[in-house]
Structure formats: C-alpha cells, structure tokens
Design a protein around this motif. Structure first.
Motif, mmCIF file in Angstrom:
data_model
loop_
_atom_site.group_PDB
_atom_site.id
_atom_site.type_symbol
_atom_site.label_atom_id
_atom_site.label_comp_id
_atom_site.label_asym_id
_atom_site.label_seq_id
_atom_site.Cartn_x
_atom_site.Cartn_y
_atom_site.Cartn_z
ATOM 1 N N PRO A 17 12.606 -1.659 -5.410
ATOM 2 C CA PRO A 17 12.568 -0.235 -5.784
ATOM 3 C C PRO A 17 13.651 0.070 -6.817
ATOM 4 N N ALA A 66 8.872 3.029 -6.008
ATOM 5 C CA ALA A 66 8.252 2.206 -4.973
ATOM 6 C C ALA A 66 8.528 0.720 -5.214
ATOM 7 N N ARG A 108 7.225 -2.879 -5.731
ATOM 8 C CA ARG A 108 5.992 -3.371 -6.349
ATOM 9 C C ARG A 108 5.950 -4.893 -6.336
ATOM 10 N N VAL A 131 -0.667 -1.987 0.397
ATOM 11 C CA VAL A 131 -0.479 -1.826 -1.044
ATOM 12 C C VAL A 131 -1.612 -1.037 -1.676
ATOM 13 N N GLU A 147 -0.896 -5.413 -10.165
ATOM 14 C CA GLU A 147 0.320 -4.715 -9.766
ATOM 15 C C GLU A 147 0.015 -4.042 -8.430
ATOM 16 N N GLU A 152 1.458 -1.754 -5.571
ATOM 17 C CA GLU A 152 2.499 -0.815 -5.151
ATOM 18 C C GLU A 152 2.533 -0.750 -3.630
ATOM 19 N N THR A 166 3.047 0.794 -0.238
ATOM 20 C CA THR A 166 3.100 2.136 0.347
ATOM 21 C C THR A 166 3.661 2.121 1.767
#
Length: 208
Positions: A48, A53, A55, A110, A159, A161, A163
């Motif tokens: 981060p 976030a 990643r 993700v 990619e 991310e 969560t």
C-alpha cells in the motif's frame, strides 16, 4: 478459509513477507459451470502506498481462458501457501494424540484489472524480473523488438487490487506442551520445517 482465532494473524508485514517469499500463488475464479478455475501464477507484491490498496501484479498466457473469466467477473481469490510440514503426534508428552500438518497461508480477495498495453505489460514484466533475476533485465532489453512484441502479445497482464486479506499461521499455538519437541524436530528437518521453526521464533514459541 477456515481461520480459528488462535491461528489468525493481523500483521500485514508478516503477510507481505510470506507472499514475497512464496510468490507462486493460486488465482481462483468461478467458471461458467460453477466450478473453480485455478491458474498458478508468480505475483509481484506492491505494498500500500499513501493509504492506497495493496496490489498484486502478474500475467497469464493469452491462450489461458482465465483472463476472459476475470474480464466478465473481476472478483476473485488469490491464495499463497508458505512453508508447510507434517506434525508427528510424538511431539506430545502423552499418547492420546493424532498427526496433523502445520503451515502458513495468506488468502486475498481481489478485484482484477486486465493490462493490454504493451508498455504497461513490459513494466509489469520488469517487476517480476526484478523479483527473481534482475540481471535478466539487460538481456530482455537487448532482444529483437519484433520478438519482444510477439512475447508481449502472447500474455495478458493482471493487476489485482486486494480488497480483503487473511493470514493463517498454524503452528499448534494452542498446545504449548508440544512446542519444544515440535521446534526441535523442525530445526533438524528440511528447508520448510526450518522455515516453520523460524516462525516459531517470531511468535516466541518453544524456547525456555
């Protein structure tokens, strides 16, 4: 994943360390039949930044239909399995025990974004090269442009991310009577067992 409170870790740095030490992850989506579809991919961890976030960066072959699943349904799971080893019941001072298995695992929910731009994919590949063989970057840059473009066209960048994430450290924490013998066995064992012994060190387990 099943996560009893005594095996749960909320330490992000520990989770990141395991993800970097064991980068070959299982990326899991659900296919049109309702069954899990799994791709095993090395992933680069971007920590981060300024409140952003976490990643993960990776890629799959264009021939792999997983990217189409992610295009239609971007939400997926990523599972990292760290060190793991058998646990013998002989570590206990009594006989009424059973064998088990110890391990460290990190699971991430993700949201996927596909990367198709050639320059962006090249930057992604350089992240992975930097993780595993930095010296290869010079060879990659020196390859014929037509060859590198074909290679880039043959992959789809990802990619992912993060969560939500969970870290499970299963080291028999709730059975302190086993720690000294378990630690001795792991220290005398192979690489994975020694990695678990190092985790016991971090958690203050098995030392007088």
């Amino acid at each position: 994943m099943y996560l009893p409170s005594h095996f749960r870790s909320d330490d992000l740095e520990s989770a990141l360390a395991e993800m970097r030490a064991h980068p070959l992850a299982s990326l899991i989506s659900v296919d049109e039949t309702g069954l899990p579809f799994v791709s095993h991919l090395p992933l680069h961890v971007l920590p981060p930044h300024e409140g952003g976030a976490l990643r993960l960066l990776g890629h799959c072959a264009r021939a792999n239909p997983h990217w189409k699943l992610l295009q239609a349904h971007p939400r997926a799971l990523v599972s990292f399995l760290g060190p793991q080893a058998y646990q013998s019941p002989r570590i206990y001072p009594d006989l009424q025990r059973v064998p088990s298995w110890n391990y460290v695992a990190v699971q991430c929910t993700v949201q996927a974004r596909l990367i198709e731009d050639a320059d962006d994919k090249d930057r992604l590949l350089k992240c992975l090269i930097g993780d595993h063989e930095p010296a290869y970057a010079q060879q990659w840059r020196g390859l014929d442009a037509a060859f590198t473009q074909r290679m880039l066209a043959g992959i789809v960048g990802l990619e992912l991310e993060v969560t939500a994430w969970q870290c499970k450290i299963k080291l028999n924490q709730h059975r302190p009577e086993s720690h000294a013998a378990m630690r001795a066995g792991y220290e005398a064992g192979g690489e994975s067992g020694q990695a678990l012994a190092a985790w016991m060190d971090r958690l203050g387990m098995g030392r007088p």
